[in-house]
Design a protein around this motif. Sequence first.
Motif, PDB file in Angstrom:
ATOM      1  N   THR A 172      46.531  48.541  35.537  1.00  0.00           N
ATOM      2  CA  THR A 172      45.604  47.982  36.528  1.00  0.00           C
ATOM      3  C   THR A 172      44.380  47.455  35.814  1.00  0.00           C
ATOM      4  OG1 THR A 172      46.402  49.534  38.204  1.00  0.00           O
ATOM      5  CG2 THR A 172      44.272  48.465  38.616  1.00  0.00           C
ATOM      6  N   SER A 211      41.072  44.513  41.668  1.00  0.00           N
ATOM      7  CA  SER A 211      42.064  45.204  40.835  1.00  0.00           C
ATOM      8  C   SER A 211      43.398  44.481  40.919  1.00  0.00           C
ATOM      9  CB  SER A 211      42.265  46.649  41.305  1.00  0.00           C
ATOM     10  OG  SER A 211      41.127  47.425  41.076  1.00  0.00           O
ATOM     11  N   SER A 216      44.952  44.137  50.518  1.00  0.00           N
ATOM     12  CA  SER A 216      45.913  43.920  49.438  1.00  0.00           C
ATOM     13  C   SER A 216      46.691  42.631  49.664  1.00  0.00           C
ATOM     14  CB  SER A 216      46.888  45.097  49.358  1.00  0.00           C
ATOM     15  OG  SER A 216      47.760  44.941  48.262  1.00  0.00           O
ATOM     16  N   THR A 272      42.815  44.196  46.340  1.00  0.00           N
ATOM     17  CA  THR A 272      43.756  44.550  45.283  1.00  0.00           C
ATOM     18  C   THR A 272      45.004  43.681  45.375  1.00  0.00           C
ATOM     19  OG1 THR A 272      44.853  46.244  46.631  1.00  0.00           O
ATOM     20  CG2 THR A 272      42.966  46.950  45.309  1.00  0.00           C
TER      21      THR A 272
END
Length: 179
Positions: free
Chosen positions: A175, A133, A114, A5
């Motif tokens: 998102t 994402s 992330s 992400t």
Amino acid sequence: MRKLTAGLFHSIDGVVEAPNLWQFDSFDAELGEEMTDMMSRVDTVLIGRVGYEQWSEYWPTATDPFAEFINPVEKFVASRTLSGELSWNNASLMDRPLEEFVGDLKETPGGEISVCGSVSIVRQLFFAGLIDSLTLMTHPVVAGSGRHFFEPTDPTTRLVLQKSRITSAGNALLTYGLK
């Protein structure tokens, strides 16, 4: 496979650089809740050299919820110029090219990965199809100048909205995944 992400603070005119200069008056409790939720799922962070150099000077002595997250979490740093051991707790250099390293990392056991504090890394991984994402946290402000995430030479890229939320301060948290 682990999920990768990324989230970027984003002005209404598309600026993602130096959000500390323009986001301060619209960072509300709901945005904080979303950040806390993200931190609860992430156990590995990717960061670039510039971000590493800036953050490793500030966060180790900071005392807020993000410091409690970022200091102990596993961190991998993408750099062509740094070498040797890194001084920040749980930080190490990527040992091969970014896309190869991240592709292999996604195959290991663990929580979410992330990208933090690196527009260049987010761009490279996004256009390589490795980000699952991408959250744009759009603040109700025109920044006026600064680096944009998307550039005029970027290819047409279709996205799928995965999640949306508007906060009481007017932040739009959107998102997206790749189509």
